[in-house]
Design a protein around this motif. Structure first.
Motif, short mmCIF file in Angstrom:
data_model
loop_
_atom_site.label_atom_id
_atom_site.label_comp_id
_atom_site.label_asym_id
_atom_site.label_seq_id
_atom_site.Cartn_x
_atom_site.Cartn_y
_atom_site.Cartn_z
N MET A 1 38.78 51.24 39.64
CA MET A 1 38.84 50.04 40.47
C MET A 1 40.29 49.60 40.69
O MET A 1 40.68 49.24 41.80
CB MET A 1 38.05 48.90 39.83
CG MET A 1 36.56 49.02 39.96
SD MET A 1 35.66 47.74 39.05
CE MET A 1 36.43 46.25 39.60
N TYR B 1 42.21 49.45 44.27
CA TYR B 1 42.87 48.21 44.68
C TYR B 1 44.31 48.50 45.08
O TYR B 1 44.79 48.04 46.12
CB TYR B 1 42.80 47.20 43.54
CG TYR B 1 43.59 45.94 43.76
CD1 TYR B 1 43.15 44.97 44.64
CD2 TYR B 1 44.77 45.70 43.06
CE1 TYR B 1 43.86 43.80 44.84
CE2 TYR B 1 45.49 44.54 43.25
CZ TYR B 1 45.02 43.59 44.14
OH TYR B 1 45.74 42.44 44.34
N ASN C 1 37.18 41.99 44.86
CA ASN C 1 35.87 41.92 44.20
C ASN C 1 34.77 41.52 45.18
O ASN C 1 33.63 41.99 45.06
CB ASN C 1 35.91 40.95 43.02
CG ASN C 1 36.59 41.56 41.82
OD1 ASN C 1 36.46 42.76 41.58
ND2 ASN C 1 37.34 40.77 41.09
N LEU D 1 33.88 44.62 46.96
CA LEU D 1 33.06 45.50 46.13
C LEU D 1 31.60 45.05 46.07
O LEU D 1 30.73 45.85 45.76
CB LEU D 1 33.64 45.60 44.72
CG LEU D 1 34.91 46.43 44.59
CD1 LEU D 1 35.38 46.44 43.14
CD2 LEU D 1 34.70 47.85 45.09
#
Length: 74
Positions: free
Chosen positions: A32, A36, A54, A57
């Motif tokens: 992750m 990013y 987030n 996601l």
């Protein structure tokens, strides 16, 4: 995201054995962070902050780690 999820599921299938859940979760978090970083490198202006990332996601979720093989099962 589809290709990344395929890679993650393959990784989880290979390393998803008993007592390895912490390492799988750690790998997912590092993936992750890497995603990013690479999404923010697309231009000179930042594309996402962590909260927006987030939220993205939630729309395009990453595969969650799962234990596929139990060493203790017969």
């Amino acid at each position: 995201m589809k290709k990344l999820n395929q890679i993650l599921v393959g990784y989880y299938h290979y390393y998803g054995i008993t007592d390895n859940s912490q390492s799988l979760s750690n790998f997912r978090f590092r993936m992750m962070r890497s995603l990013y970083k690479w999404l923010n490198r697309r231009s000179q202006k930042k594309s996402y902050n962590w909260e927006e990332f987030n939220q993205m996601l939630k729309a395009y979720p990453l595969a969650k780690p799962k234990i596929y093989v139990s060493v203790y099962a017969k």
